[in-house]
Design an enzyme around this catalytic site. Structure first.
Site, PDB file in Angstrom:
ATOM      1  N   ASP A 127      18.353 -36.654  -1.503  1.00  0.00           N
ATOM      2  CA  ASP A 127      17.790 -35.320  -1.711  1.00  0.00           C
ATOM      3  C   ASP A 127      18.940 -34.387  -2.015  1.00  0.00           C
ATOM      4  O   ASP A 127      20.076 -34.634  -1.615  1.00  0.00           O
ATOM      5  CB  ASP A 127      17.050 -34.829  -0.464  1.00  0.00           C
ATOM      6  CG  ASP A 127      18.020 -34.287   0.582  1.00  0.00           C
ATOM      7  OD1 ASP A 127      18.172 -33.050   0.672  1.00  0.00           O
ATOM      8  OD2 ASP A 127      18.659 -35.087   1.286  1.00  0.00           O
ATOM      9  N   ASP A 165      13.915 -32.951   7.349  1.00  0.00           N
ATOM     10  CA  ASP A 165      15.183 -33.047   8.063  1.00  0.00           C
ATOM     11  C   ASP A 165      15.006 -32.363   9.411  1.00  0.00           C
ATOM     12  O   ASP A 165      13.976 -31.745   9.688  1.00  0.00           O
ATOM     13  CB  ASP A 165      16.332 -32.454   7.255  1.00  0.00           C
ATOM     14  CG  ASP A 165      16.192 -30.952   7.025  1.00  0.00           C
ATOM     15  OD1 ASP A 165      15.327 -30.332   7.656  1.00  0.00           O
ATOM     16  OD2 ASP A 165      16.954 -30.412   6.214  1.00  0.00           O
TER      17      ASP A 165
END
Length: 376
Positions: free
Chosen positions: A271, A92
């Site tokens: 996730d 990320d």
């Protein structure tokens, strides 16, 4: 990166696909265990690969930038070599961590100045340097730098934030073309849809992100406290707009039920820290419902932790033994629960894939949601 759809459920929007990168094949839908600081907490890479067996895991740009720092990762040859993981990694961009540091950061058009949670030192993330940091980390899939808005969020703030996220995306794309790959394999780039829980903003953002024509697309700013029904509504709106021939990633979601419901809406990748964090606190997810292993009722239950489980811990240890480990604060208990939960999440998305391809996903999902909603 290549993405091929292999099947779609006729009664829902659920999809089964194959995503190929230089580090191998990812079968979707997929759950990505969170390896925040180059480690899925409490799990050896050997257990992760052989027992939990994910095609891809997630790393965190903010945390890896602070420790061990990109200079160390570059010396090691990238995150894969540093942590001895030869499968796929997604990073990320650090936007969510910046959001969570609301008391210690200042957001401007240029980027975000924030205070380290480790030593109080000040740092700045911009779209440009976040692209450079992710090149140094070396993940297979990297994310655009965005602002994750809180919930609830004022409409005008959400609108301003969304437009800034779009401008940051343009800067990410422009700079990414100037920064070469570092480790001999390619990286794919995903922009992020924002807009809080406002339908018109989500439509506008999804259209902007779709027009960027990236290799995949992500949906951010959900699972931040909004009711599940609002999450599903926003996901459905966005999935109608995002291209069907590219993977869709719903960031930070969620419970097993959240995952199944969002698969039904057309999401391919997930996730969440929930399986590991809740596992460390004694909560076990199973196909029959949720277990709080700390409850007294389990102390003389010598049956397997989960006779349907896919990992070695599920049948090698009993509920009574695991309850005992938590009672005496033995770290092995937290490790066992973590491995079980991650194994269950991977089993769940792979079962979903099987039923999508078999054509009976909706029937299976409905039954699973009913079962998993129970407290055992």
């Amino acid at each position: 990166m290549k993405f091929d759809l292999k099947g779609q459920d006729q009664q829902t929007k659920a999809r089964a696909g194959i995503l190929k990168t230089d580090h191998g094949v990812i079968e979707t839908p997929i759950f990505m265990p969170v390896g925040t600081v180059a480690s899925v907490k409490g799990v050896h890479q050997r257990e992760l690969k052989n027992d939990i067996n994910p095609d891809i895991i997630l790393g965190n740009t903010y945390h890896l930038y602070l420790r061990p720092q990109t200079s160390i990762l570059e010396q090691a040859g990238g995150l894969h070599k540093f942590m001895n993981w030869d499968r796929n990694i997604l990073t990320d961009s650090g936007g969510y961590q910046v959001y969570s540091l609301s008391a210690n950061r200042k957001i401007k058009e240029e980027g975000v100045k924030f205070k380290s949670h480790i030593d109080g030192s000040y740092h700045t993330f911009t779209p440009e340097n976040v692209m450079e940091i992710q090149r140094s980390i070396g993940a297979d899939i990297i994310m655009a730098f965005d602002e994750c808005t809180p919930y609830p969020c004022d409409y005008q703030y959400a609108k301003r934030s969304m437009h800034m996220t779009h401008r940051w995306l343009d800067r990410c794309l422009l700079h990414l073309n100037k920064v070469p790959f570092k480790y001999g394999y390619s990286q794919s780039f995903f922009p992020i849809v924002q807009g809080s829980t406002y339908k018109d903003l989500r439509i506008q953002s999804a259209e902007y992100i779709a027009n960027a024509d990236a290799e995949g697309n992500a949906i951010g700013g959900l699972s931040v406290g909004e009711p599940a029904e609002e999450m599903y509504e926003m996901t459905e709106i966005v999935c109608r707009i995002l291209p069907e021939d590219k993977p869709r990633y719903l960031m930070g979601v969620g419970t097993p039920i959240n995952i199944l419901e969002n698969i039904a809406l057309g999401i391919d990748m997930f996730d969440c820290v929930m399986p590991t964090r809740n596992g460390r606190n004694g909560m076990l997810f199973t196909a029959h419902g949720t277990i709080n292993i700390k409850n007294k009722k389990w102390e003389d239950d010598f049956s397997a932790i989960d006779d349907m489980g896919i990992t070695f811990v599920d049948t090698e240890y009993s509920k009574g033994y695991l309850k005992h480990l938590f009672s005496v604060n033995e770290m092995l208990g937290r490790q066992i629960a973590t491995i079980h939960n991650l194994g269950f999440y991977l089993w769940l998305v792979r079962e979903a894939r099987k039923h999508i391809l078999a054509g009976d996903f909706l029937t299976w999902k409905t039954q699973m949601v009913k079962q998993m909603d129970k407290r055992l």
